[in-house]
Write a protein that holds these residues in place. Structure first.
Motif, short mmCIF file in Angstrom:
data_model
loop_
_atom_site.label_atom_id
_atom_site.label_comp_id
_atom_site.label_asym_id
_atom_site.label_seq_id
_atom_site.Cartn_x
_atom_site.Cartn_y
_atom_site.Cartn_z
N TYR A 20 0.78 -1.21 0.08
CA TYR A 20 -0.03 0.06 0.00
C TYR A 20 0.68 1.30 0.13
O TYR A 20 0.35 2.31 -0.56
N GLU A 21 2.22 1.11 0.70
CA GLU A 21 2.96 2.23 0.60
C GLU A 21 3.34 2.60 -0.72
O GLU A 21 3.40 3.55 -1.13
N LEU A 26 -0.85 4.68 1.31
CA LEU A 26 -0.33 5.08 2.68
C LEU A 26 0.68 5.93 2.38
O LEU A 26 1.74 5.57 1.50
N PHE A 39 5.39 4.63 11.26
CA PHE A 39 4.03 5.14 10.93
C PHE A 39 3.19 5.66 12.02
O PHE A 39 3.33 5.31 13.23
N ALA A 43 -2.46 5.55 10.92
CA ALA A 43 -2.29 4.67 9.76
C ALA A 43 -3.20 3.50 9.80
O ALA A 43 -3.39 2.82 8.93
N ARG A 46 -6.48 4.07 8.33
CA ARG A 46 -6.43 4.30 7.02
C ARG A 46 -6.35 2.78 6.12
O ARG A 46 -6.88 2.41 5.27
N LEU A 47 -5.64 2.17 6.90
CA LEU A 47 -5.44 0.53 6.86
C LEU A 47 -6.83 -0.09 6.53
O LEU A 47 -7.21 -0.85 5.75
#
Length: 132
Positions: A20-21, A26, A39, A43, A46-47
């Protein structure tokens, strides 16, 4: 939070966090003096948002669009509703396609004779009718 801690808190694999980064979902976090990603606690939310969107069948690009709106502080409800309506239409089309496929399979099964199998007739059915 380091990658493994974030992953555990959100219930995903560490590789998912890294993916995702890399995908831009992210933001790249600051790094510690030892080079570890650090992080923020936000986060985790968000995940979980990303995972929830994926469970609904949204694509990563669509999720990224929703996150972009969300990141501005504006409510993402309107674009989310539009994405979900489109997803419903896609599912309806897929259900129709699967229904037609099922009907074709039923017709094929119904065309298979009950008796001993004969040599098949190409392009008509799996098995030739008896007496051929």
């Amino acid at each position: 939070m380091r990658v493994a801690e974030l992953a555990a808190a959100a219930g995903v694999a560490p590789d998912t966090v890294r993916y995702y980064e890399r995908s831009g979902l992210l933001a790249a976090p600051p790094r510690t003096s030892g080079g570890y990603r650090a992080f923020p606690p936000s986060a985790v939310d968000r995940l979980r948002f990303i995972q929830g969107c994926q469970r609904l069948g949204l694509r990563l690009k669509e999720i990224g669009e929703l996150l972009s709106v969300r990141d501005t502080g504006e409510c993402p409800c309107e674009p989310a509703a539009e994405l979900l309506r489109r997803r419903i239409e896609e599912i309806d089309a897929e259900v129709a396609r699967l229904g037609a496929l099922r009907a074709d399979l039923v017709r094929m099964v119904d065309s298979v004779p009950d008796g001993p199998c004969q040599d098949p007739v190409p392009g008509t059915s799996w098995c030739a009718p008896e007496g051929r």
